[in-house]
Design a protein around this motif. Structure first.
Motif, PDB file in Angstrom:
ATOM      1  N   GLY A 135       0.806  -1.216   0.000  1.00  0.00           N
ATOM      2  CA  GLY A 135       0.000   0.000   0.000  1.00  0.00           C
ATOM      3  C   GLY A 135       0.840   1.267   0.000  1.00  0.00           C
ATOM      4  O   GLY A 135       0.324   2.371   0.152  1.00  0.00           O
ATOM      5  N   ILE A 151      -1.107   3.701   2.356  1.00  0.00           N
ATOM      6  CA  ILE A 151      -2.502   3.552   2.740  1.00  0.00           C
ATOM      7  C   ILE A 151      -2.539   3.033   4.176  1.00  0.00           C
ATOM      8  O   ILE A 151      -1.952   1.988   4.466  1.00  0.00           O
ATOM      9  CB  ILE A 151      -3.219   2.579   1.768  1.00  0.00           C
ATOM     10  N   PHE A 205      -4.931  -0.238   4.903  1.00  0.00           N
ATOM     11  CA  PHE A 205      -4.677  -1.175   3.809  1.00  0.00           C
ATOM     12  C   PHE A 205      -5.326  -2.545   4.040  1.00  0.00           C
ATOM     13  O   PHE A 205      -5.751  -3.210   3.091  1.00  0.00           O
ATOM     14  CB  PHE A 205      -3.170  -1.326   3.606  1.00  0.00           C
ATOM     15  N   ALA A 217      -9.986   4.693   0.810  1.00  0.00           N
ATOM     16  CA  ALA A 217      -8.616   4.533   1.300  1.00  0.00           C
ATOM     17  C   ALA A 217      -8.188   5.784   2.063  1.00  0.00           C
ATOM     18  O   ALA A 217      -8.479   6.912   1.646  1.00  0.00           O
ATOM     19  CB  ALA A 217      -7.674   4.285   0.134  1.00  0.00           C
ATOM     20  N   VAL A 237      -4.857   7.752   3.371  1.00  0.00           N
ATOM     21  CA  VAL A 237      -3.451   7.806   3.012  1.00  0.00           C
ATOM     22  C   VAL A 237      -2.738   8.834   3.882  1.00  0.00           C
ATOM     23  O   VAL A 237      -3.262   9.919   4.135  1.00  0.00           O
ATOM     24  CB  VAL A 237      -3.294   8.177   1.516  1.00  0.00           C
ATOM     25  N   SER A 287      -7.945  11.351   2.196  1.00  0.00           N
ATOM     26  CA  SER A 287      -8.657  10.122   1.870  1.00  0.00           C
ATOM     27  C   SER A 287      -9.103  10.184   0.416  1.00  0.00           C
ATOM     28  O   SER A 287      -9.161  11.256  -0.192  1.00  0.00           O
ATOM     29  CB  SER A 287      -9.834   9.906   2.806  1.00  0.00           C
TER      30      SER A 287
END
Lengths: 136, 186
Positions: free
Chosen positions: B57, B98, B101, B114, B116, B132
């Protein structure tokens, strides 16, 4: 007195006109613009691979004519065409065709030798050129 | 001996699913938008790059500042020369991963939210940020879409008092990219 007022008006008008002109200054016409320099795709890429900072000092924001063999042409959903020129490496010189110019063609055959004129924007895996037009 | 070779071949074949792969694009669309009281300013680059490691990720993004195209030539000039100093700082980058993940299943088609986290570098200034976005798996590709805001002041981008009505301190950034499995010669 009247003369001063006229003069002031003239100055204000000129100032406004210059401001308006600058504000609406068009983008450089890529078809007629003259390239600052011409270089081979592999040579350009190799210079960037060897020393990005030095290459940027030389090529960044310059209008350059790059010649090479077409590796790949891609067309995005929004119509953006990019032509990748072979440099013998995994990455190459990526030429994004100018959205503001009319292009006689947007199809290029793999392996054919072409020259594109565009603005060098730097190294991002490939050496990238924006606003490209084909030079015949 | 042959059995062992077979076993070895089988191991290799099965240990290399989509998971252990890197996804890549050189066609990431990065757009920004400034909505100030007097003026709206928008610019886009269609040549951002992104690499995502589907095993961990982790991701890296990069976009060249001089590749942003504006409607008005003068704005583009000011953006490069006065604000971004793009000859000195030619790119903007993001390196991160991420954080949720384990909630994502990249081997199953679908849309995932996700989160991040990572380091954004703009105008030579590095900042920790959290954003996100949506990650959509389909057709063997990963589609990433995210919208977030960055502040000019966070990246030492100075807006003169006279321009405050023209340029917002809050810049909305939209990232739209489709990443494909990385192959040699990509």
């Amino acid at each position: 007195m009247k003369r001063i007022i006229y003069l002031l008006l003239a100055v204000a008008f000129a100032g406004g006109a210059i401001g308006y002109y600058l504000w609406n200054k068009p983008h450089v016409d890529m078809q007629t613009a003259k390239a600052d320099l011409a270089i081979d795709a592999a040579a350009l890429f190799n210079e960037y691979s060897a020393d990005e900072t030095a290459a940027n000092a030389k090529y960044l924001d310059k209008m350059i004519a790059v010649s090479g063999k077409v590796k790949e042409t891609t067309k995005a959903e929004d119509g953006t065409v990019k032509v990748s020129l072979n440099t013998g490496s995994d990455f190459g010189v990526l030429c994004e065709l100018d959205p503001l110019s009319k292009h006689p063609r947007s199809e290029f055959t793999e392996g054919e030798t072409v020259t594109f004129k565009g603005n060098c924007t730097g190294l991002n895996f490939d050496v990238q050129l924006t606003r490209c037009v084909e030079v015949k | 001996m042959q059995k062992r070779l077979l076993l070895f071949a089988a191991l290799i074949a099965f240990s290399a699913p989509a998971f252990s792969q890197k996804f890549f694009t050189r066609d990431a669309k990065v757009k920004f938008f400034s909505d100030a009281s007097m003026e709206k300013i928008e610019a886009v680059s269609k040549s951002g790059t992104a690499v995502l490691d589907a095993a961990s990720g982790a991701m890296e993004w990069k976009v060249l500042i001089k590749g942003f195209l504006f409607e008005k030539a003068l704005m583009q000039e000011h953006f490069n020369e006065n604000y971004m100093e793009s000859s000195k700082y030619p790119d903007a980058t993001f390196k991160g991963s991420i954080t949720n993940f384990s909630d994502l299943n990249l081997s199953k088609d679908g849309a995932y939210q996700a989160k991040v986290k990572g380091k954004m570098k703009i105008h030579g200034v590095e900042k920790d940020i959290e954003v996100s976005g949506t990650l959509t798996v389909g057709d063997g590709a990963l589609k990433i879409f995210s919208e977030f805001t960055v502040k000019c002041t966070d990246y030492n981008i100075k807006i003169e008092a006279a321009k405050v009505a023209n340029i917002s301190n809050d810049i909305k950034i939209t990232v739209d990219a489709t990443l494909n499995p990385m192959k040699k010669g990509n």
